[in-house]
Design a protein around this motif. Structure first.
Motif, PDB file in Angstrom:
ATOM      1  N   ARG A 110      -8.059   7.312   2.437  1.00  0.00           N
ATOM      2  CA  ARG A 110      -7.718   5.889   2.288  1.00  0.00           C
ATOM      3  C   ARG A 110      -8.347   5.070   3.414  1.00  0.00           C
ATOM      4  O   ARG A 110      -7.677   4.356   4.144  1.00  0.00           O
TER       5      ARG A 110
ATOM      6  N   TRP B 143       0.813  -1.207   0.000  1.00  0.00           N
ATOM      7  CA  TRP B 143       0.000   0.000   0.000  1.00  0.00           C
ATOM      8  C   TRP B 143       0.851   1.264   0.000  1.00  0.00           C
ATOM      9  O   TRP B 143       0.361   2.348  -0.260  1.00  0.00           O
TER      10      TRP B 143
ATOM     11  N   LEU C 298      -7.477   1.367   3.897  1.00  0.00           N
ATOM     12  CA  LEU C 298      -6.275   0.971   4.641  1.00  0.00           C
ATOM     13  C   LEU C 298      -6.555   0.849   6.132  1.00  0.00           C
ATOM     14  O   LEU C 298      -6.004  -0.020   6.803  1.00  0.00           O
TER      15      LEU C 298
END
Length: 142
Positions: free
Chosen positions: A91, A41, A94
Motif C-alpha cells: 500500500r 483507508w 498510503l
C-alpha cells in the motif's frame, strides 16, 4: 592541510552527527498530535469500539515485530481497543497520502476513526498507553 585542522574538522563532524542523532532519537518516541483526519483507508471492521492502534510496517522492517508485540499487549489490556496493521509494501499509496516516512509508524485513532496522534519510529510503551488513555478519556469521544 595541517594535522590540527583535520582533527578539528573530524571532531566537528562527530559532534554535529551526535547532536542530530540525539535530536532524532528524542523525537522518535514522542507522539505528534494529529489534526482529526478520517481513516477511510482502514476497514471499518478493523476498528475498536473505543480506539484503534494502527501500525504501518513493511516486509523488511526489523523493528516492526517488537512494536507489534508491544501494541498487541497494550490493546489486550484495554477494553474496546483494536490493533490493525497495514503493510506499506503493498500500500505505497498510503505512505504518500499519510506522509509516512519511516517504519514502524503508529497511529492512534479514536472511536470514530479519526487520527488523533501518531508516532514515527519505535514508540515507548508508556507513551502509547498515555496517548491511548488521552483518546479514550477525551470527553468528546467517550
Amino acid at each position: 592541510m595541517p594535522p590540527w585542522i583535520a582533527v578539528l574538522v573530524v571532531v566537528a563532524l562527530v559532534s554535529v552527527t551526535t547532536l542530530v542523532g540525539w535530536a532524532l532519537r528524542r523525537r522518535e518516541s514522542r507522539p505528534r498530535r494529529a489534526v482529526a483526519t478520517g481513516s477511510e483507508w482502514l476497514d471499518a471492521g478493523a476498528r475498536g469500539a473505543q480506539a484503534t492502534l494502527v501500525q504501518f510496517s513493511t516486509e523488511l522492517c526489523t523493528r516492526c515485530p517488537q512494536v507489534r508485540r508491544m501494541l498487541h499487549t497494550i490493546a489486550g489490556e484495554a477494553d474496546g481497543v483494536a490493533l490493525a496493521e497495514v503493510d506499506l509494501t503493498h500500500r505505497a499509496d498510503l505512505a504518500t497520502r499519510l506522509h509516512i516516512l519511516q517504519t514502524p509508524t503508529v497511529f492512534v485513532l479514536d472511536a470514530t476513526g479519526a487520527v488523533r496522534s501518531r508516532f514515527a519510529g519505535v514508540p515507548r510503551k508508556d507513551a502509547v498507553a498515555a496517548e491511548l488513555d488521552r483518546v479514550i478519556g477525551d470527553p468528546a469521544h467517550v
